[in-house]
Scaffold this motif. Sequence first.
Motif, PDB file in Angstrom:
ATOM      1  N   UNK A  36       0.810  -1.223   0.000  1.00  0.00           N
ATOM      2  CA  UNK A  36       0.000   0.000   0.000  1.00  0.00           C
ATOM      3  C   UNK A  36       0.842   1.272   0.000  1.00  0.00           C
ATOM      4  N   UNK A  37       2.160   1.142   0.008  1.00  0.00           N
ATOM      5  CA  UNK A  37       3.032   2.322   0.014  1.00  0.00           C
ATOM      6  C   UNK A  37       2.767   3.183  -1.223  1.00  0.00           C
ATOM      7  N   UNK A  38       2.529   4.484  -1.057  1.00  0.00           N
ATOM      8  CA  UNK A  38       2.266   5.347  -2.215  1.00  0.00           C
ATOM      9  C   UNK A  38       3.455   5.409  -3.165  1.00  0.00           C
ATOM     10  N   UNK A  39       3.154   5.552  -4.442  1.00  0.00           N
ATOM     11  CA  UNK A  39       4.210   5.646  -5.457  1.00  0.00           C
ATOM     12  C   UNK A  39       5.146   6.807  -5.154  1.00  0.00           C
ATOM     13  N   UNK A  40       4.605   7.872  -4.594  1.00  0.00           N
ATOM     14  CA  UNK A  40       5.426   9.062  -4.312  1.00  0.00           C
ATOM     15  C   UNK A  40       6.585   8.737  -3.366  1.00  0.00           C
ATOM     16  N   UNK A  41       6.389   7.742  -2.473  1.00  0.00           N
ATOM     17  CA  UNK A  41       7.453   7.415  -1.529  1.00  0.00           C
ATOM     18  C   UNK A  41       8.644   6.773  -2.234  1.00  0.00           C
ATOM     19  N   UNK A  46      14.184   7.853  -3.383  1.00  0.00           N
ATOM     20  CA  UNK A  46      15.150   7.523  -4.439  1.00  0.00           C
ATOM     21  C   UNK A  46      15.457   6.026  -4.470  1.00  0.00           C
ATOM     22  N   UNK A  47      14.403   5.226  -4.495  1.00  0.00           N
ATOM     23  CA  UNK A  47      14.549   3.773  -4.535  1.00  0.00           C
ATOM     24  C   UNK A  47      15.234   3.371  -5.833  1.00  0.00           C
ATOM     25  N   UNK A  48      16.216   2.482  -5.716  1.00  0.00           N
ATOM     26  CA  UNK A  48      17.008   2.079  -6.887  1.00  0.00           C
ATOM     27  C   UNK A  48      16.613   0.706  -7.440  1.00  0.00           C
ATOM     28  N   UNK A  66      -2.581  -5.963  -3.863  1.00  0.00           N
ATOM     29  CA  UNK A  66      -2.172  -5.338  -5.119  1.00  0.00           C
ATOM     30  C   UNK A  66      -1.094  -4.285  -4.845  1.00  0.00           C
ATOM     31  N   UNK A  67      -0.500  -3.827  -5.919  1.00  0.00           N
ATOM     32  CA  UNK A  67       0.408  -2.684  -5.863  1.00  0.00           C
ATOM     33  C   UNK A  67      -0.033  -1.715  -6.947  1.00  0.00           C
ATOM     34  N   UNK A  68       0.173  -0.440  -6.725  1.00  0.00           N
ATOM     35  CA  UNK A  68      -0.199   0.559  -7.731  1.00  0.00           C
ATOM     36  C   UNK A  68       0.567   0.262  -9.025  1.00  0.00           C
ATOM     37  N   UNK A  69      -0.124   0.005 -10.138  1.00  0.00           N
ATOM     38  CA  UNK A  69       0.574  -0.301 -11.392  1.00  0.00           C
ATOM     39  C   UNK A  69       1.535   0.797 -11.830  1.00  0.00           C
ATOM     40  N   UNK A  70       1.358   2.015 -11.296  1.00  0.00           N
ATOM     41  CA  UNK A  70       2.266   3.103 -11.655  1.00  0.00           C
ATOM     42  C   UNK A  70       3.697   2.804 -11.225  1.00  0.00           C
ATOM     43  N   UNK A  71       3.880   1.866 -10.265  1.00  0.00           N
ATOM     44  CA  UNK A  71       5.227   1.477  -9.838  1.00  0.00           C
ATOM     45  C   UNK A  71       6.042   0.960 -11.028  1.00  0.00           C
ATOM     46  N   UNK A  72       5.356   0.282 -11.951  1.00  0.00           N
ATOM     47  CA  UNK A  72       6.069  -0.287 -13.096  1.00  0.00           C
ATOM     48  C   UNK A  72       6.438   0.772 -14.132  1.00  0.00           C
ATOM     49  N   UNK A  73       5.935   1.994 -13.947  1.00  0.00           N
ATOM     50  CA  UNK A  73       6.237   3.078 -14.881  1.00  0.00           C
ATOM     51  C   UNK A  73       7.264   4.056 -14.321  1.00  0.00           C
ATOM     52  N   UNK A  74       7.830   3.751 -13.165  1.00  0.00           N
ATOM     53  CA  UNK A  74       8.784   4.657 -12.521  1.00  0.00           C
ATOM     54  C   UNK A  74      10.169   4.621 -13.163  1.00  0.00           C
TER      55      UNK A  74
END
Length: 513
Positions: A36-41, A46-48, A66-74
Amino acid sequence: MSSELTVVVDFGAQYNQLIARRIRESRVYCEIWPPTTPVEQYRARNVRAIVLSGGPASVYAESAPRIDPAVFELGIPVLGICYGMQLMAYELGGDVRRAERGEYGKAMLSVEVPDSPLLRGLDPVTQVWMSHGDSVISPPPGFQVLARTDATPTAVIGDPARRLYGVQFHPEVVHTVQGKQVLENFLFRVCGLRGDWTVDSVIDSAVAAVRRQVGETGRALVALSGGVDSSVAAVLVHRAIGDRLTAIFVDHGLLRAGEAEQVTRTFRDHFHIPLVHVDAADRFLARLRGVTDPEEKRRIVGREFIRVFEEEARRLGEVGFLVQGTIYPDVVESGASGGGAVIKTHHNVGGIPEDLGLELVEPLRLLFKDEVREVGRALGLPDELVGRHPFPGPGLAIRVLGEVTPERLAILRQADAIFLEEIRRAGLYDRIWQAFAVLPDVRSVGVMGDGRTYAYPIVLRAVTSEDGMTADFFRFPYEVLERIMSRIVGEVPHVNRVVYDITTKPPGTIEWE
């Protein structure tokens, strides 16, 4: 703590902490985050690199995490493991279904794209560990199949352009023979990390953080138990603030042979840390008189510890901080990492009353146990303390079954000392997770010196484990057990029998009470 933060996203995997430990073993700093961690975090920290853990759910179930699918677009490289691979495939347009044939245990992985950065250097056929009932039937657009097993044609998939990879097996477990290679390929070949997380950097970062928190004039207390975590925390904080730290050692009279003396010698004489040694053995034994229930023993020891600590703390005057040896598994299991179920609540010093008004200092809260030991060695703590087996907070009170008396404590303490001495003499101590003796509340008939005896048995317990959650009994050479038995029966009064507990966990627990 490092410029190369890797995140393990926890989907309820049995092995999520093990994944993080394996990554840290490669000198890459890693944290466990909830899905549930927000994508903004991820951006802010600066996650590598991101690793999606396994889990018990099916990705197509309504209640599946689930995870926010936007994670895969980072643009951050992602490695999905088991459920994590299936979730990534599902979210990106792949087909995930119940497999015609589940795959559990050892399997042979055939590498189909050996020049893939994820699989570089692996044998053409290598053993892996599987545990899945669902499978990726077809990968998402842009992915290719990199390896397969007989039961799983899509055992490894990857999209090298977006640096997204998935493995159906578990690279973190020892049964995956080249699992370490797979994880390091992801970290170093795919993500381009350097591996700059060292013991020295951990110490420097922790010392700087303590100095910022306590300030130039703040004073702190630490409750020393003689265990690894509180000992390392004490030395680390002393390095940061010097004699503005006072250690309170509450000796409840329930420690193993020589431990109280070792604590005093190590902290007062070697590290020159201001130490208040409170000999409260008579007080604790008086409260335990007549008590046989193990949970009541725990409550009494915990409650009395709080009272003694509180009395001593108030005598010291103006103190603003309390140092605790909280470690990362405590944080994760207590749900304090930000998500997940609470497995158990941890009170590292027995639950110090809030009305003391002390702010917590937890310099080890992001470290696993093996890392705490490594830091302790680097700080100069003796190996006999840093490498010590786990020891319960109530001490020998829960290893003396039935009523705790001075006489029964003396019997157990002497037998336990012989057991540990012989283990060390045989060079086996570091191969065992935990070893100890138990004094049951029964007696048995024996023959000693041509005469009948009616005396106590001693139970020996020694287990191997990764994390204490599961355990197997240690396979001693018979000659070692024979020597231990002979010494205990010959040297410890009121003992005429020695038995060895070979119960695994589960169904048993490591401790008897």
